[in-house]
Design a protein around this motif. Sequence first.
Motif, mmCIF file in Angstrom:
data_model
loop_
_atom_site.group_PDB
_atom_site.id
_atom_site.type_symbol
_atom_site.label_atom_id
_atom_site.label_comp_id
_atom_site.label_asym_id
_atom_site.label_seq_id
_atom_site.Cartn_x
_atom_site.Cartn_y
_atom_site.Cartn_z
ATOM 1 N N TRP A 61 0.962 -1.253 -0.143
ATOM 2 C CA TRP A 61 -0.022 0.131 -0.026
ATOM 3 C C TRP A 61 0.848 1.203 -0.037
ATOM 4 C CZ3 TRP A 61 -4.703 0.433 -1.313
ATOM 5 C CH2 TRP A 61 -5.710 -0.496 -1.204
ATOM 6 N N HIS B 21 -5.391 7.470 5.017
ATOM 7 C CA HIS B 21 -5.772 5.990 4.980
ATOM 8 C C HIS B 21 -7.089 5.846 4.230
ATOM 9 C CE1 HIS B 21 -8.577 5.469 8.434
ATOM 10 N NE2 HIS B 21 -8.237 6.638 8.755
ATOM 11 N N GLU B 22 -8.230 6.892 4.339
ATOM 12 C CA GLU B 22 -9.309 6.880 3.588
ATOM 13 C C GLU B 22 -9.310 7.167 2.345
ATOM 14 O OE1 GLU B 22 -11.898 9.260 6.315
ATOM 15 O OE2 GLU B 22 -12.262 8.132 7.608
ATOM 16 N N ARG B 23 -8.467 7.745 1.918
ATOM 17 C CA ARG B 23 -8.197 8.271 0.575
ATOM 18 C C ARG B 23 -7.199 7.429 -0.404
ATOM 19 N NH1 ARG B 23 -5.823 14.240 0.601
ATOM 20 N NH2 ARG B 23 -5.893 13.902 -1.804
ATOM 21 N N LEU B 24 -6.600 6.606 0.230
ATOM 22 C CA LEU B 24 -5.687 5.572 -0.417
ATOM 23 C C LEU B 24 -6.293 4.346 -0.596
ATOM 24 C CD1 LEU B 24 -2.696 5.043 -1.209
ATOM 25 C CD2 LEU B 24 -2.204 4.050 0.907
ATOM 26 N N THR B 25 -7.107 4.415 -1.756
ATOM 27 C CA THR B 25 -8.181 3.244 -2.059
ATOM 28 C C THR B 25 -7.708 2.511 -3.401
ATOM 29 O OG1 THR B 25 -9.526 4.584 -3.048
ATOM 30 C CG2 THR B 25 -9.798 4.231 -0.779
ATOM 31 N N TYR B 26 -8.199 1.475 -3.639
ATOM 32 C CA TYR B 26 -8.063 0.820 -5.051
ATOM 33 C C TYR B 26 -9.273 0.002 -5.185
ATOM 34 C CZ TYR B 26 -5.859 -2.032 -8.810
ATOM 35 O OH TYR B 26 -5.521 -2.403 -9.897
ATOM 36 N N ASP C 181 -14.358 -0.138 -3.354
ATOM 37 C CA ASP C 181 -12.882 0.522 -2.832
ATOM 38 C C ASP C 181 -12.506 -0.155 -1.755
ATOM 39 O OD1 ASP C 181 -13.193 2.363 -5.127
ATOM 40 O OD2 ASP C 181 -14.128 3.784 -4.119
ATOM 41 N N ARG D 55 -9.213 -0.350 0.991
ATOM 42 C CA ARG D 55 -8.045 0.378 1.658
ATOM 43 C C ARG D 55 -7.346 -0.651 2.534
ATOM 44 N NH1 ARG D 55 -12.312 4.201 4.708
ATOM 45 N NH2 ARG D 55 -11.727 3.567 6.846
#
Length: 457
Positions: free
Chosen positions: A163, A430-435, A441, A443
């Motif tokens: 991540w 951590h809430e914006r680092l998504t896939y 989505d 995380r």
Amino acid sequence: MSSFHPASLSRRAALQTTAAGFGYMALQGLLAAEAARNAAPPLKPLSPRPPHFAAKAKRIIFVFMEGSMSQHDTFEYKPELVKNDGKTAPGGGRLTASKFKFSQHGRTGSWFSELLPGIASHADKLTWLRGLHTDTPAHPQAVVQLHTGSANAALTRPSMGAWLLYGLGSPNQDLPGYITVNPPPNFGGAVNYGSAFLPAHYQGTRITDQGHLPNLKRSSAADLQRRQLDLVQSFNRDFAAQPGAPDPVNAIIDSYELAFRMQDKVSELLDISKEPAATQEAYGVNASGPKAAFARQCLMARRLSEAGVRFVEICQGGWDHHNNLHKGLIDRTQSIDQPVAALLTDLEQRGLLEETLVLFGSEFGRLPTQQGPDGRDHNITGYSMFLTGAGVKKGYTHGATDELGIKAVEGRMHTNDLHATLLALMGLDHERLTYRYAGRDFRLTDVAGEVARDIFA
């Protein structure tokens, strides 16, 4: 504005002269396609990317004590446990104080047992997380949860190092951005450093404490090897260009090129024999057995971090002391205390500790009660880790367990909270680092996670 290479100008002019024969929208579509073909290529998957906000740390070293180190015998002194030694614990079991002598260290007066004099010498640099808790007392699931954020074996998740690379890329394009030395062999295996559904670029690279990287050996005929690789890569690129080609093909292309560059860099980087004799002596490289092996890991961690590796994990197993606790702890701590202390000293002297976040700990802790004649069972309701280095307060304690050390009662931090905090120190939300995968989505912190901002310097 789209840019075109000079060679494409004549093709653009030719397209424009056909306007009479094409509708306006069709022509615009052709020009857009031409621009896309000639625009500057996208960033490579591991190219450095800006964080979401100002980062406090540039890299992480995770010092993992696999099997759950007993905090009650190493760095968590409980006077009430000593006072009630031999009595029955509130939830059952016989309370058992440590047989090792504890004393206070540094200006902060942090407690350490006699087993860890080296780490204790850094007492005033450490940030203690005393209120940790997790979900499962089973080693395989807990180790995987610590590394990936999820103990759910039904769906493998990307590791926290993966991540981190996905979010920030790597500052050194000639080295892997994520390296794990002697990774946990028993609990989760490659899952702990894998990329799962993230592109394969972001998975960890495994090496041994001897500096061995599998399948990486320079051919004596470098020019021939380059020509052979170019041929293979031409086949790979043709395959990648076909409709429906699997995503991992591009990752394979990049990994081959990285491996070719690494042949010139990694062998020299992992050759710790070139370190000054005093440095090797400080780490304990010249010792024997487990201490020498872990000393090599710690020295490699410094060299790799200094070279720009974003995430390095080193591992020492054998902490699962359901029996033979006291002799076992003497053996384990003697193998890690000097190397860890030397790593922190070395990082500080080189100015790297100001940029590097070091995390030390296990997948969970151990209970203050006795198990069998000489052991302690698992404790997932309250245990400790420490951080030191970039971005965290020195000589600070966050959270606490109850007076007997059974359960976290202040500053409680779940594994999700730990991950959210580590990402925030690296400049990532951590809430914006998504896939996006399988229609949702994902995380690292799943749907939870609170950042412990009070530990930030």
